[in-house]
Write a protein that holds these residues in place. Structure first.
Motif, PDB file in Angstrom:
ATOM      1  N   ALA A  71      14.272   3.733  -4.289  1.00 32.54           N
ATOM      2  CA  ALA A  71      15.047   3.986  -3.071  1.00 32.54           C
ATOM      3  C   ALA A  71      15.368   2.696  -2.344  1.00 32.54           C
ATOM      4  N   TYR A  72      15.257   1.550  -3.041  1.00 29.73           N
ATOM      5  CA  TYR A  72      15.396   0.270  -2.351  1.00 29.73           C
ATOM      6  C   TYR A  72      16.452  -0.669  -2.915  1.00 29.73           C
ATOM      7  N   PHE A  73      17.234  -0.217  -3.883  1.00 27.43           N
ATOM      8  CA  PHE A  73      18.240  -1.100  -4.470  1.00 27.43           C
ATOM      9  C   PHE A  73      19.506  -0.325  -4.821  1.00 27.43           C
ATOM     10  N   GLY A 122      16.037  -5.918   3.604  1.00 29.22           N
ATOM     11  CA  GLY A 122      14.755  -5.379   3.158  1.00 29.22           C
ATOM     12  C   GLY A 122      14.114  -4.478   4.188  1.00 29.22           C
ATOM     13  N   CYS A 123      12.801  -4.500   4.218  1.00 35.16           N
ATOM     14  CA  CYS A 123      12.014  -3.634   5.102  1.00 35.16           C
ATOM     15  C   CYS A 123      11.643  -4.389   6.373  1.00 35.16           C
ATOM     16  N   ILE A 124      12.207  -3.961   7.503  1.00 36.28           N
ATOM     17  CA  ILE A 124      11.962  -4.679   8.754  1.00 36.28           C
ATOM     18  C   ILE A 124      10.501  -4.535   9.199  1.00 36.28           C
ATOM     19  N   VAL A 125       9.833  -3.484   8.758  1.00 38.15           N
ATOM     20  CA  VAL A 125       8.425  -3.305   9.128  1.00 38.15           C
ATOM     21  C   VAL A 125       7.587  -4.432   8.526  1.00 38.15           C
ATOM     22  N   LEU A 126       7.881  -4.768   7.252  1.00 40.01           N
ATOM     23  CA  LEU A 126       7.130  -5.837   6.595  1.00 40.01           C
ATOM     24  C   LEU A 126       7.614  -7.202   7.062  1.00 40.01           C
ATOM     25  N   TYR A 176       3.434  -0.967  -2.175  1.00 44.17           N
ATOM     26  CA  TYR A 176       2.415  -0.726  -1.154  1.00 44.17           C
ATOM     27  C   TYR A 176       2.825  -1.297   0.206  1.00 44.17           C
ATOM     28  N   ARG A 177       2.659  -0.451   1.251  1.00 47.74           N
ATOM     29  CA  ARG A 177       2.896  -0.890   2.630  1.00 47.74           C
ATOM     30  C   ARG A 177       1.546  -0.933   3.347  1.00 47.74           C
ATOM     31  N   PRO A 178       1.125  -2.106   3.844  1.00 44.08           N
ATOM     32  CA  PRO A 178      -0.188  -2.222   4.510  1.00 44.08           C
ATOM     33  C   PRO A 178      -0.132  -1.639   5.926  1.00 44.08           C
ATOM     34  N   PRO A 201      12.354   6.907  12.526  1.00 44.09           N
ATOM     35  CA  PRO A 201      13.273   6.263  11.562  1.00 44.09           C
ATOM     36  C   PRO A 201      12.811   6.467  10.120  1.00 44.09           C
ATOM     37  N   CYS A 202      11.503   6.296   9.875  1.00 47.78           N
ATOM     38  CA  CYS A 202      10.934   6.522   8.535  1.00 47.78           C
ATOM     39  C   CYS A 202       9.438   6.771   8.705  1.00 47.78           C
ATOM     40  N   PRO A 203       8.759   7.239   7.668  1.00 50.16           N
ATOM     41  CA  PRO A 203       7.359   7.642   7.843  1.00 50.16           C
ATOM     42  C   PRO A 203       6.432   6.580   8.414  1.00 50.16           C
ATOM     43  N   ILE A 204       6.698   5.295   8.128  1.00 50.39           N
ATOM     44  CA  ILE A 204       5.743   4.278   8.603  1.00 50.39           C
ATOM     45  C   ILE A 204       6.129   3.703   9.963  1.00 50.39           C
ATOM     46  N   ILE A 205       7.258   4.132  10.523  1.00 54.43           N
ATOM     47  CA  ILE A 205       7.638   3.694  11.872  1.00 54.43           C
ATOM     48  C   ILE A 205       7.324   4.850  12.822  1.00 54.43           C
ATOM     49  N   GLN A 206       6.111   4.821  13.359  1.00 52.30           N
ATOM     50  CA  GLN A 206       5.573   5.996  14.059  1.00 52.30           C
ATOM     51  C   GLN A 206       5.860   5.934  15.560  1.00 52.30           C
ATOM     52  N   SER A 229       9.569  -8.397   1.551  1.00 55.57           N
ATOM     53  CA  SER A 229       9.671  -7.001   1.079  1.00 55.57           C
ATOM     54  C   SER A 229      10.592  -6.973  -0.140  1.00 55.57           C
ATOM     55  N   GLN A 230      11.356  -5.893  -0.313  1.00 60.77           N
ATOM     56  CA  GLN A 230      12.218  -5.755  -1.500  1.00 60.77           C
ATOM     57  C   GLN A 230      13.390  -6.725  -1.493  1.00 60.77           C
ATOM     58  N   TYR A 231      13.675  -7.336  -0.334  1.00 58.49           N
ATOM     59  CA  TYR A 231      14.844  -8.233  -0.220  1.00 58.49           C
ATOM     60  C   TYR A 231      14.479  -9.613  -0.763  1.00 58.49           C
ATOM     61  N   LEU A 284      18.124  -2.651  -0.095  1.00 57.56           N
ATOM     62  CA  LEU A 284      18.555  -1.863   1.052  1.00 57.56           C
ATOM     63  C   LEU A 284      17.376  -1.084   1.614  1.00 57.56           C
ATOM     64  N   CYS A 285      17.547  -0.631   2.847  1.00 59.79           N
ATOM     65  CA  CYS A 285      16.550   0.238   3.476  1.00 59.79           C
ATOM     66  C   CYS A 285      17.195   1.603   3.688  1.00 59.79           C
ATOM     67  N   PRO A 286      16.668   2.653   3.071  1.00 56.15           N
ATOM     68  CA  PRO A 286      17.311   3.970   3.172  1.00 56.15           C
ATOM     69  C   PRO A 286      17.347   4.549   4.589  1.00 56.15           C
ATOM     70  N   ALA A 287      16.509   4.019   5.494  1.00 59.72           N
ATOM     71  CA  ALA A 287      16.574   4.481   6.887  1.00 59.72           C
ATOM     72  C   ALA A 287      17.709   3.771   7.621  1.00 59.72           C
ATOM     73  N   VAL A 288      18.032   2.553   7.191  1.00 58.51           N
ATOM     74  CA  VAL A 288      19.136   1.806   7.795  1.00 58.51           C
ATOM     75  C   VAL A 288      20.477   2.380   7.339  1.00 58.51           C
TER      76      VAL A 288
HETATM   77  S1  SF4 Z   1      11.805   0.561   7.194  1.00 63.86           S
HETATM   78 FE1  SF4 Z   1      10.751  -0.127   5.347  1.00 63.86          FE
HETATM   79  S2  SF4 Z   1       9.393   1.547   4.748  1.00 63.86           S
HETATM   80 FE2  SF4 Z   1      10.912   2.362   6.214  1.00 63.86          FE
HETATM   81  S3  SF4 Z   1      12.551   3.163   4.932  1.00 63.86           S
HETATM   82 FE3  SF4 Z   1      13.100   1.053   5.480  1.00 63.86          FE
HETATM   83  S4  SF4 Z   1      12.340  -0.163   3.779  1.00 63.86           S
HETATM   84 FE4  SF4 Z   1      11.320   1.814   3.659  1.00 63.86          FE
END
Ligand code: SF4
Length: 435
Positions: free
Chosen positions: A259-261, A328-332, A220-222, A287-292, A368-370, A268-272
């Motif tokens: 999609a994170y390991f 991990g996820c830079i957004v989190l 879950y991403r808040p 970059p990814c759906p939650i980075i608007q 995050s996943q890291y 890892l971050c698949p957008a990175v």
């Molecule tokens: S920035 Fe976060 S939510 Fe977006 S792809 Fe990377 S790990 Fe996933």
């Protein structure tokens, strides 16, 4: 276990659809990843897996949804969709994730996908619009896998998705897909209210008994205007989810996606890694759906998708900043640094609500996943091989030091500041003004 898995897929799925999956997604998908790796060696970027939000509208109102589902409807129209897919095909792409809103609220969706029999489409859906007729049409097309989200039992599903009767309608959609022998997946965004219900063997066994081919446990991403941060998982729960997935992959005859390991269990971050980027319903490249935030649009004329993505200083800046900061996820982990990057590149807030930057600046820094202290390598040899060749970090984290700026590092460094992690960007003050 692998023989049981193959046998199950063979008997539960239409053979022509299995061939399309094997050839379009498997063979040609793998080739598109190799092309991506070769491009990266030359410093070029074009993600082999694009995620396309074809519409913003949705019939549900989920907690943590970042899509402006109640705003005026915006669609990717067929002409723009075909141009984008054809330009991506020119770079060797064959796989596309179709997201929303609720994709099946786009009346031309299946007609659009029918135009690309040489591609493979994964549709992320709540399943509510998948009637027997729609499922039949998907079988006829053969180049589609429906991935249907289940967010809890009857009570939790209604609570999580802001409507009544959600669970039964979703299961009905799943059953319609299985009746048509589609290669069907079920996904869940694990959070506080559903982790005990769904992250267990009983639920996985139920999916297997139903005939579901694969499952995917997201974390879950808040996000969005109704972020419900209290639903976020703790580091311990995220580790529990990782261990569960690794153990079930060698025990249960079902495919479990993540999609994170990589195969070694490194986050890892698949957008990175540049393996994916996202197109929103307004055509903005994110970059990814939650980075608007975005500086580039598919609707801009005079440049191809490749030129737009490869030439984007914002996307490049994002990949570099995130790779330098964390695995991990830079957004989190560092929404503060991401907000600074958005301002540096004057990237547009591409939401309809125009509050994405304020939301980002108000976010709490969290893990995050890291989890460098607890890396969980794959036990499944098949998954290790697949990840080794087709889903690693492609070297983007080589030589990077994550011992200062990542959330785990800051946690460790400022363990006394644990409470400070509960207040927005508090750590930044500490970091920038440690004394
Ligand atoms: S920035 Fe976060 S939510 Fe977006 S792809 Fe990377 S790990 Fe996933």
């Amino acid at each position: 276990m692998y023989l049981r898995l193959v046998t199950r897929l063979f008997f539960n799925t239409d053979k022509r659809l299995l061939w399309k999956l094997f050839y379009n997604m498997g063979i040609k998908g793998a080739i598109s990843v190799q092309k991506h790796k070769r491009r990266m060696k030359k410093g070029d970027y074009f993600p082999p897996f694009l995620y396309i939000s074809v519409i913003n509208s949705c019939n549900l109102r989920c907690q943590g949804c970042w899509v402006d589902v109640s705003h005026k409807q915006q669609r990717i129209e067929p002409e723009a969709f075909h141009r984008m897919v054809n330009e991506s095909k020119a770079e060797g792409n064959v796989f596309f994730g179709i997201v929303g809103g609720e994709p099946f609220m786009h009346n031309d969706l299946l007609d659009m996908l029918a135009e690309h029999p040489d591609c493979y489409f994964q549709i992320f859906t709540n399943g509510h619009f998948i009637t027997p007729e729609i499922a039949q049409r998907m079988r006829k097309l053969g180049n589609i896998t429906p991935l249907i989200s289940v967010e809890g039992n009857e009570i939790i599903s209604d609570e999580r998705r802001g409507k009544a009767g959600v669970y039964d309608k979703t299961l009905n959609g799943i059953q319609n897909c299985l009746d048509q022998k589609l290669f069907t997946g079920v996904c869940t965004s694990l959070c506080q209210s559903n982790i005990d219900d769904l992250l267990n063997e009983a639920w996985v066994d139920r999916l297997i008994k139903m005939g579901v081919a694969y499952t995917w446990f997201h974390i879950y991403r808040p996000m969005g205007p109704q972020a419900s941060p209290e639903l976020s998982l703790s580091p311990e729960q995220q580790l529990r989810a990782r261990k569960f997935v690794v153990n079930m992959r060698v025990k249960k005859p079902i495919i479990i996606v993540d999609a994170y390991f990589d195969g070694e269990g490194q986050a890892l971050c698949p957008a990175v890694t540049g393996v994916t980027h996202h197109i929103n319903p307004w055509g903005d490249i994110e970059p990814c759906p939650i980075i608007q935030f975005s500086t580039d649009s598919i609707h801009e004329e005079g440049r191809t998708m490749k030129e737009k993505i490869n030439g984007s200083e914002f996307l490049k800046g994002f990949r570099e900043l995130a790779a330098d900061t964390t695995r991990g996820c830079i957004v989190l982990e560092r929404p503060d640094l991401l907000a600074a990057l958005v301002e540096k590149h004057q990237a547009k807030d591409v939401t309809a609500r125009k509050t994405a930057l304020a939301e980002l600046q108000a976010m709490t820094i969290r893990t995050s996943q890291y989890n460098p202290a607890e890396q969980v390598p794959e036990k499944s040899w098949a998954v290790r091989i697949a990840k080794k060749f087709f889903f690693s970090d492609f070297g983007v984290y080589n030589g990077k030091d994550h011992s200062t700026a990542s959330a785990p590092a800051m946690l460790k460094e400022n363990s006394s500041t644990q409470s400070s992690l509960d207040t927005p960007n508090k750590l930044v003050e500490l970091e920038t003004n440690p004394h």
